[in-house]
Enzyme design. Sequence first.
Site, short mmCIF file in Angstrom:
data_model
loop_
_atom_site.label_atom_id
_atom_site.label_comp_id
_atom_site.label_asym_id
_atom_site.label_seq_id
_atom_site.Cartn_x
_atom_site.Cartn_y
_atom_site.Cartn_z
N ASP A 7 0.86 -1.17 0.00
CA ASP A 7 0.00 0.00 0.00
C ASP A 7 0.91 1.23 0.00
OD1 ASP A 7 -2.21 1.72 0.56
OD2 ASP A 7 -1.59 1.71 2.67
N ASP A 47 -1.77 -0.82 6.07
CA ASP A 47 -1.99 -0.20 7.37
C ASP A 47 -3.47 -0.11 7.75
OD1 ASP A 47 -2.57 1.79 5.41
OD2 ASP A 47 -2.44 3.32 6.97
N ASP A 89 -0.25 5.21 0.69
CA ASP A 89 -0.60 6.13 1.78
C ASP A 89 -0.70 5.42 3.12
OD1 ASP A 89 -0.75 7.97 -0.19
OD2 ASP A 89 -2.93 8.17 -0.19
#
Length: 684
Positions: free
Chosen positions: A420, A627, A422
């Site tokens: 990922d 996240d 961001d």
Amino acid sequence: MRIESIGLAEHLGSLKIHGVRRVLELDSGARPLLEEIPEVQKIEKEAIEDIERRMAIVLPIRNEDLKVFEGVLSGVPHDCLMIVVSNSQGGEVDTFGNERDILARFCHATKRQALIVHQKDPVLAESLKQADYGELLDEDGLVRNGKSEGMMIGILLAMLHGKDYVGFIDTDNYIPGAVWEYVKHYAISFSLAKSPYAMARILWRYKPKMAGELFFKKWGRVSEISNKYINHLLSTKKRFETEIIKTANAGEHAMSIELAKRLTYGSGYAVEVQELMSIFEQFGGILPITDKTVAEKGVELIQTETINPHLHEERGGEHLVQDMLLPSLSVIYHSPLCESSTKQLIFNQLLEQECLKSTEEVPQMRLIPPPQKANMEKFAQAIEAKLPEYSVPKGRMLRERFISAEFGGAGAAKKVVFTDLDGSLLHPLTYSYTQALDALRLLQEREIPIVFCSAKTRAEQEVYREELGVKAPFIVENGGAIFIPRDYFRLNFAYDKAIKDYLVIELGTPYQEVRRKLKKAVEEETGCRVIGFGDMSVEEVARETGLSLRRAELAKQREYSETVKIEGDKKRVNKVIKKIEQAGLNCVFGGRFYGVTAGSDKGKAVKVLAELFKLNLGKIMAIGIGDNDSDLPMLSMVDLPILVQVQRNRWRKLKLRHVRKVRGVGPEGWSAAVRELVANQAQQ
Ligand code: GDD
Ligand code: MG
């Protein structure tokens, strides 16, 4: 089992040919207290069983005695996957149907699963066509007759089911104990082989002939002749006389899939001799080497002699000479390795056998290109619907998804990192990747692909790819599409469009369609307004996101998903999300905004891309780093999911069974995860 230690072996380029070894004992008992003597090698049960679990046994059949067929089944060790490829009669006297019934009864009683397919099945033919492997087909569009064509189908099905090895057993064998022994030989050969590119060939100790009384003749006549000319050909290359090849026509043989998929096959009964020729041609170091990886590891040809006699259906002299001898000698004769002296001898032999007239030329056999030419993705797609029908028990598919990872066979899995952006590689607030830079370089030095899998658009990701020197394919807009640099993968694959230097696999619905559905679902039904990037000016997006004007402009270039702000209390937010989902859209929280897609998510895209990696690299280990909620589908799809912190000492709670949580927010955690990964690799 106990087998003689490797005695004689000969080398030809990167090929190692082992001289025939005898099996001394079929069952070598539990672990001994005494040390083995050097002349003998003991292969432990566990090692044999491990290979059997990874092996498919292909059983070609054409109108054999059904009792004999049943006996053969009972000889195949339990853990091997049986793949029956039949070319028997269907219709009124439904021999194929009977074979199916026998297999079904056998599997029911023994708690096994197997596959059975008819060689002339039109769906099979169509799937081969889709896979760009039409060389197996006849003018009538169906698979040609022939044992080798049956074997090829078996190889493809074994590949599809993620097997590492494939072995062949004729179904006209009267002695189930011999069948059992052959498969054990395959397993011990592979467990002894040092190279992942290995072939096991069996020499029958005795081949009894029913001529009045039972006479135990040592070798088949055809095999003896083929051996002679192959050895002659090898002698001309090595300048030393050799008799190393004793298994030229071994119908009972097995290969690692890695080797099997690289060979060129001969049609009909030329198949076993042609396999050898293909190995000599590709890896014998005489013609230019085409496959460097194989050349480095080497290829091993292992020949073993059985204890059980080989007793099978005899088909008469005419079959031996016309169907077997002529094709066998023809493939030797027409090999680019064959010199004129060997050619002359073969020609004379064929004259003597009355296969040819002196004015005739040696006919050329049809060759079938290596199975790795077949596009397995397409083959899988085309045949998938039929698999429940081919499966025994019917309807029970052997594997839910095709784990082509195992195409790679033995050897370590290659790592691929899906990440990922961001909040993971990029800091959740500052978008900085500085803390991850060193770790990123570690991956690049090791040539581990770094696949971005983010809500960001193509335009945004291109900037990061450029800045970081990342070359791998990337997944945009929460799984909306996969962008693959044109020459990245060696093998062809299906894609939806080509843009710039990318081939694009589109999984999600186009942006405007997503927006239309979204507005309809929320605004018409709840009266609330959702504000997406499409409703905002560049300045507004910049203000909301903290991105620069330039970056905000790139974020607005959406193709497959909308990014929305949903404001209000928790209750209102949940209500809006529910409406969005009821309209058939996906809505996931990415940390600041909600990403709305239709038809795809990160997980689906990772799955498709991972399959492509597997197809090209062999076995892979997929690592996912994320996240937040939007990463859940990606993390559930990978072999090793890793979660970085969203805030100091806090991880997002995700419903994942196994997840590696690393300390550090965003790029700090990312860096820790990668260092751990690389350190583990060093220990392996
Ligand atoms: N699927 C399929 N399709 N199977 C076939 C076909 C076909 O068109 N033709 C024959 N078979 C099956 C047979 O039912 C048998 O189980 C196996 O393939 C071998 O065929 P045979 O006709 O019995 O061959 P063979 O006994 O003369 O020769 C065998 O031994 C030779 C020496 O080891 C074969 O295995 C040869 O390939 C081998 O060279
Ligand atoms: Mg036979």
